[in-house]
Motif scaffolding. Structure first.
Motif, PDB file in Angstrom:
ATOM      1  N   TYR A  26      20.586 -89.293  97.785  1.00  0.00           N
ATOM      2  CA  TYR A  26      21.053 -89.692  96.371  1.00  0.00           C
ATOM      3  C   TYR A  26      19.556 -90.324  95.551  1.00  0.00           C
ATOM      4  O   TYR A  26      19.205 -90.049  94.464  1.00  0.00           O
ATOM      5  CB  TYR A  26      21.968 -91.071  96.072  1.00  0.00           C
ATOM      6  CG  TYR A  26      23.319 -90.338  96.591  1.00  0.00           C
ATOM      7  CD1 TYR A  26      23.814 -89.129  95.725  1.00  0.00           C
ATOM      8  CD2 TYR A  26      24.318 -91.023  97.090  1.00  0.00           C
ATOM      9  CE1 TYR A  26      25.286 -88.618  96.148  1.00  0.00           C
ATOM     10  CE2 TYR A  26      25.508 -90.677  97.343  1.00  0.00           C
ATOM     11  CZ  TYR A  26      26.103 -89.634  96.842  1.00  0.00           C
ATOM     12  OH  TYR A  26      27.202 -89.217  97.109  1.00  0.00           O
ATOM     13  N   PHE A  27      18.926 -91.075  96.569  1.00  0.00           N
ATOM     14  CA  PHE A  27      17.573 -91.577  95.868  1.00  0.00           C
ATOM     15  C   PHE A  27      16.514 -90.465  95.742  1.00  0.00           C
ATOM     16  O   PHE A  27      15.992 -90.583  94.386  1.00  0.00           O
ATOM     17  CB  PHE A  27      17.159 -92.355  97.133  1.00  0.00           C
ATOM     18  CG  PHE A  27      15.795 -93.075  96.799  1.00  0.00           C
ATOM     19  CD1 PHE A  27      16.033 -94.637  96.187  1.00  0.00           C
ATOM     20  CD2 PHE A  27      14.464 -92.587  96.714  1.00  0.00           C
ATOM     21  CE1 PHE A  27      14.846 -95.037  95.747  1.00  0.00           C
ATOM     22  CE2 PHE A  27      13.501 -93.263  96.477  1.00  0.00           C
ATOM     23  CZ  PHE A  27      13.330 -94.533  96.075  1.00  0.00           C
ATOM     24  N   ASP A  28      16.562 -89.404  96.231  1.00  0.00           N
ATOM     25  CA  ASP A  28      15.676 -88.395  96.300  1.00  0.00           C
ATOM     26  C   ASP A  28      16.039 -87.395  94.837  1.00  0.00           C
ATOM     27  O   ASP A  28      15.227 -86.825  94.142  1.00  0.00           O
ATOM     28  CB  ASP A  28      15.580 -87.586  97.309  1.00  0.00           C
ATOM     29  CG  ASP A  28      14.727 -88.130  98.503  1.00  0.00           C
ATOM     30  OD1 ASP A  28      14.215 -88.966  98.339  1.00  0.00           O
ATOM     31  OD2 ASP A  28      14.849 -87.436  99.425  1.00  0.00           O
ATOM     32  N   CYS A  29      17.397 -87.782  94.641  1.00  0.00           N
ATOM     33  CA  CYS A  29      17.775 -86.975  93.429  1.00  0.00           C
ATOM     34  C   CYS A  29      17.757 -88.132  92.076  1.00  0.00           C
ATOM     35  O   CYS A  29      18.273 -87.819  90.953  1.00  0.00           O
ATOM     36  CB  CYS A  29      19.320 -86.546  93.477  1.00  0.00           C
ATOM     37  SG  CYS A  29      19.345 -85.321  94.635  1.00  0.00           S
ATOM     38  N   ARG A  30      16.968 -89.139  92.257  1.00  0.00           N
ATOM     39  CA  ARG A  30      17.081 -90.314  91.102  1.00  0.00           C
ATOM     40  C   ARG A  30      18.232 -90.926  90.850  1.00  0.00           C
ATOM     41  O   ARG A  30      18.740 -91.276  89.633  1.00  0.00           O
ATOM     42  CB  ARG A  30      16.205 -89.729  90.111  1.00  0.00           C
ATOM     43  CG  ARG A  30      14.891 -89.195  90.336  1.00  0.00           C
ATOM     44  CD  ARG A  30      14.174 -88.393  89.058  1.00  0.00           C
ATOM     45  NE  ARG A  30      14.033 -89.366  87.953  1.00  0.00           N
ATOM     46  CZ  ARG A  30      13.365 -90.288  87.440  1.00  0.00           C
ATOM     47  NH1 ARG A  30      12.177 -90.280  88.370  1.00  0.00           N
ATOM     48  NH2 ARG A  30      13.261 -90.892  86.371  1.00  0.00           N
ATOM     49  N   GLU A  31      19.269 -90.729  91.537  1.00  0.00           N
ATOM     50  CA  GLU A  31      20.667 -91.473  91.256  1.00  0.00           C
ATOM     51  C   GLU A  31      20.388 -92.937  91.958  1.00  0.00           C
ATOM     52  O   GLU A  31      21.322 -93.080  93.290  1.00  0.00           O
ATOM     53  CB  GLU A  31      21.857 -90.666  91.817  1.00  0.00           C
ATOM     54  CG  GLU A  31      21.931 -89.483  90.960  1.00  0.00           C
ATOM     55  CD  GLU A  31      23.088 -88.581  91.627  1.00  0.00           C
ATOM     56  OE1 GLU A  31      24.310 -89.196  91.371  1.00  0.00           O
ATOM     57  OE2 GLU A  31      22.850 -87.520  92.238  1.00  0.00           O
ATOM     58  N   TYR A  32      19.859 -93.606  91.517  1.00  0.00           N
ATOM     59  CA  TYR A  32      19.309 -94.829  92.280  1.00  0.00           C
ATOM     60  C   TYR A  32      20.402 -95.811  92.590  1.00  0.00           C
ATOM     61  O   TYR A  32      20.560 -96.427  93.612  1.00  0.00           O
ATOM     62  CB  TYR A  32      18.172 -95.724  91.698  1.00  0.00           C
ATOM     63  CG  TYR A  32      17.035 -94.685  91.587  1.00  0.00           C
ATOM     64  CD1 TYR A  32      16.282 -94.208  92.455  1.00  0.00           C
ATOM     65  CD2 TYR A  32      16.562 -94.450  90.186  1.00  0.00           C
ATOM     66  CE1 TYR A  32      15.149 -93.317  92.375  1.00  0.00           C
ATOM     67  CE2 TYR A  32      15.207 -93.609  90.056  1.00  0.00           C
ATOM     68  CZ  TYR A  32      14.863 -93.154  91.275  1.00  0.00           C
ATOM     69  OH  TYR A  32      13.515 -92.424  90.949  1.00  0.00           O
ATOM     70  N   ARG A  33      21.191 -96.141  91.641  1.00  0.00           N
ATOM     71  CA  ARG A  33      22.313 -96.867  91.725  1.00  0.00           C
ATOM     72  C   ARG A  33      23.416 -96.460  92.702  1.00  0.00           C
ATOM     73  O   ARG A  33      24.019 -97.360  93.517  1.00  0.00           O
ATOM     74  CB  ARG A  33      23.072 -97.542  90.440  1.00  0.00           C
ATOM     75  CG  ARG A  33      22.010 -97.928  89.504  1.00  0.00           C
ATOM     76  CD  ARG A  33      22.909 -99.110  88.443  1.00  0.00           C
ATOM     77  NE  ARG A  33      21.824 -99.512  87.673  1.00  0.00           N
ATOM     78  CZ  ARG A  33      21.232-100.695  87.730  1.00  0.00           C
ATOM     79  NH1 ARG A  33      21.551-101.534  88.992  1.00  0.00           N
ATOM     80  NH2 ARG A  33      20.438-101.358  87.090  1.00  0.00           N
ATOM     81  N   ARG A  34      23.513 -95.195  92.775  1.00  0.00           N
ATOM     82  CA  ARG A  34      24.436 -94.611  93.567  1.00  0.00           C
ATOM     83  C   ARG A  34      24.054 -94.753  95.054  1.00  0.00           C
ATOM     84  O   ARG A  34      24.781 -95.004  95.780  1.00  0.00           O
ATOM     85  CB  ARG A  34      24.856 -93.011  93.338  1.00  0.00           C
ATOM     86  CG  ARG A  34      25.789 -92.533  93.944  1.00  0.00           C
ATOM     87  CD  ARG A  34      26.156 -91.257  93.406  1.00  0.00           C
ATOM     88  NE  ARG A  34      27.198 -90.367  93.901  1.00  0.00           N
ATOM     89  CZ  ARG A  34      27.652 -89.046  93.642  1.00  0.00           C
ATOM     90  NH1 ARG A  34      26.540 -88.230  93.002  1.00  0.00           N
ATOM     91  NH2 ARG A  34      28.542 -88.570  94.148  1.00  0.00           N
ATOM     92  N   ALA A  35      22.517 -94.552  95.265  1.00  0.00           N
ATOM     93  CA  ALA A  35      22.131 -94.802  96.682  1.00  0.00           C
ATOM     94  C   ALA A  35      22.291 -96.491  96.909  1.00  0.00           C
ATOM     95  O   ALA A  35      22.710 -96.615  98.215  1.00  0.00           O
ATOM     96  CB  ALA A  35      20.478 -94.566  96.539  1.00  0.00           C
ATOM     97  N   ALA A  36      21.994 -97.240  96.127  1.00  0.00           N
ATOM     98  CA  ALA A  36      22.160 -98.695  96.513  1.00  0.00           C
ATOM     99  C   ALA A  36      23.654 -98.953  96.800  1.00  0.00           C
ATOM    100  O   ALA A  36      24.053 -99.842  97.661  1.00  0.00           O
ATOM    101  CB  ALA A  36      21.781 -99.591  95.256  1.00  0.00           C
ATOM    102  N   HIS A  37      24.637 -98.493  96.010  1.00  0.00           N
ATOM    103  CA  HIS A  37      25.853 -98.492  96.490  1.00  0.00           C
ATOM    104  C   HIS A  37      26.501 -98.112  97.744  1.00  0.00           C
ATOM    105  O   HIS A  37      27.032 -98.768  98.690  1.00  0.00           O
ATOM    106  CB  HIS A  37      26.829 -98.000  95.381  1.00  0.00           C
ATOM    107  CG  HIS A  37      28.152 -97.803  95.817  1.00  0.00           C
ATOM    108  ND1 HIS A  37      29.155 -99.253  95.463  1.00  0.00           N
ATOM    109  CD2 HIS A  37      29.408 -97.040  96.098  1.00  0.00           C
ATOM    110  CE1 HIS A  37      30.387 -98.852  95.821  1.00  0.00           C
ATOM    111  NE2 HIS A  37      30.353 -97.995  96.050  1.00  0.00           N
ATOM    112  N   VAL A  38      25.865 -97.019  98.313  1.00  0.00           N
ATOM    113  CA  VAL A  38      26.178 -96.648  99.571  1.00  0.00           C
ATOM    114  C   VAL A  38      25.711 -97.420 100.575  1.00  0.00           C
ATOM    115  O   VAL A  38      26.289 -97.616 101.583  1.00  0.00           O
ATOM    116  CB  VAL A  38      25.347 -95.080  99.724  1.00  0.00           C
ATOM    117  CG1 VAL A  38      25.530 -94.709 101.386  1.00  0.00           C
ATOM    118  CG2 VAL A  38      25.853 -94.136  98.971  1.00  0.00           C
TER     119      VAL A  38
END
Length: 318
Positions: free
Chosen positions: A85-97
């Motif tokens: 997710y981070f590499d796709c710039r979905e930062y909040r999604r990455a943090a939620h995981v």
């Protein structure tokens, strides 16, 4: 010298970045093959680096490292998932995981994802608010909470060099430059192979007094840092001495040769700098790095035909 070279090789091999690879091949080959004992018994600092592979999240020229191996880490699957997710710039999604993960790698990636989410939102607000109102006062809304969390981790000793690196960036963004320097020094002293941390530290060293008062451990990466910092501060003699010292080990490094040429250009020794750039292009004809400096040099010497040829070469070979 052979054993020192092998130490440099052992420290550089595990780091999958372009600059590390360039320095690795830039080490002059030994006159004779290394003994098996030397190959099997690297120094303690080398052994430590072998277990700390990095992935690089590219952001411009400097990569942001994410440690790939941590004895204290758990939830490796979640961390790997979050990084996609981070590499796709979905930062909040990455943090939620990673919100329930406590390993050091997971904490770093979660905090860094939140920081990047805040930066992304700040940029959006700047675009929304600037318009006819002029400069925007948008800020990263995640800074306060991240500073509080990372400060707690540092106080309890449960933060690693990468968390310190991020902590330093956050403090810099909040205007706490003195404390940011202290934290970044702790980071590079703990893990000296993170050039991103060195670069952030350099940006905070705006005078020779600040630079000379840094409490840095002795390591060959310190020479790269000081050479680059001296060059930025226009302390050309000191920069040249550092690069020539490094050139004694990384004799085949195009990067160091280009930096030496840049120093020579800054010192107005145009003929010497031109010879170095010509040799660089002879050995690396598709090189683009530092060609802007070379073009400025040719313009200063009014070598218009050579400048035209260089422009044509870079355009069609780049």
């Amino acid at each position: 010298m052979a054993s020192a070279k092998e130490t440099y090789r052992a420290e550089l091999r595990p780091i999958p970045s372009r600059r590390a690879a360039e320095l690795l091949v830039g080490i002059e080959p030994d006159a004779a093959p290394a003994t098996s004992a030397a190959m099997d018994s690297p120094s303690s600092s080398s052994a430590a680096s072998v277990g700390r592979l990095l992935h690089l999240h590219r952001s411009g020229e400097v990569g942001t490292p994410i440690p790939d191996d941590d004895a204290f880490d758990t939830g490796a699957t979640s961390t790997c998932f979050a990084k996609t997710y981070f590499d796709c710039r979905e930062y909040r999604r990455a943090a939620h995981v990673l919100q329930n993960q406590g390993g050091r790698k997971a904490v770093f990636l979660r905090c860094y994802a939140l920081y990047m989410a805040g930066e992304k939102r700040k940029e959006e607000e700047m675009i929304e608010l600037e318009g006819s109102l002029g400069k925007s006062n948008a800020i990263n809304q995640e800074l306060v909470a991240l500073e509080r969390e990372l400060s707690t981790y540092r106080r309890t000793g449960s933060i690693d060099s990468f968390g310190l690196y991020l902590f330093g960036i956050i403090l810099r963004d909040k205007g706490c430059e003195g404390l940011a320097r202290t934290i970044l020094v702790e980071s590079v002293n703990s893990y000296p192979w993170n050039w991103s941390a060195w670069s952030e530290l350099q940006s905070l060293c705006t005078s020779s007094d600040i630079l000379n008062n840094l409490n840095l451990k002795n390591h060959w990466m310190k020479d790269f840092f000081l050479a680059n910092a001296y060059l930025e501060l226009k302390m050309h003699e000191e920069a040249l001495k550092r690069y020539e010292r490094l050139n004694g080990v990384f004799r085949c490094s195009g990067y160091i040769q280009a930096q030496i040429a840049t120093v020579q250009y800054s010192m107005r020794d145009l003929d010497e700098a031109e010879m170095i750039f010509e040799e660089l292009l002879r050995t690396d004809p598709f090189r683009v790095d530092s060609m802007d400096i070379y073009s400025n040099l040719l313009y200063a010497k009014e070598s218009m035909s050579a400048l035209s040829f260089l422009a044509h070469r870079v355009f069609f070979n780049g």
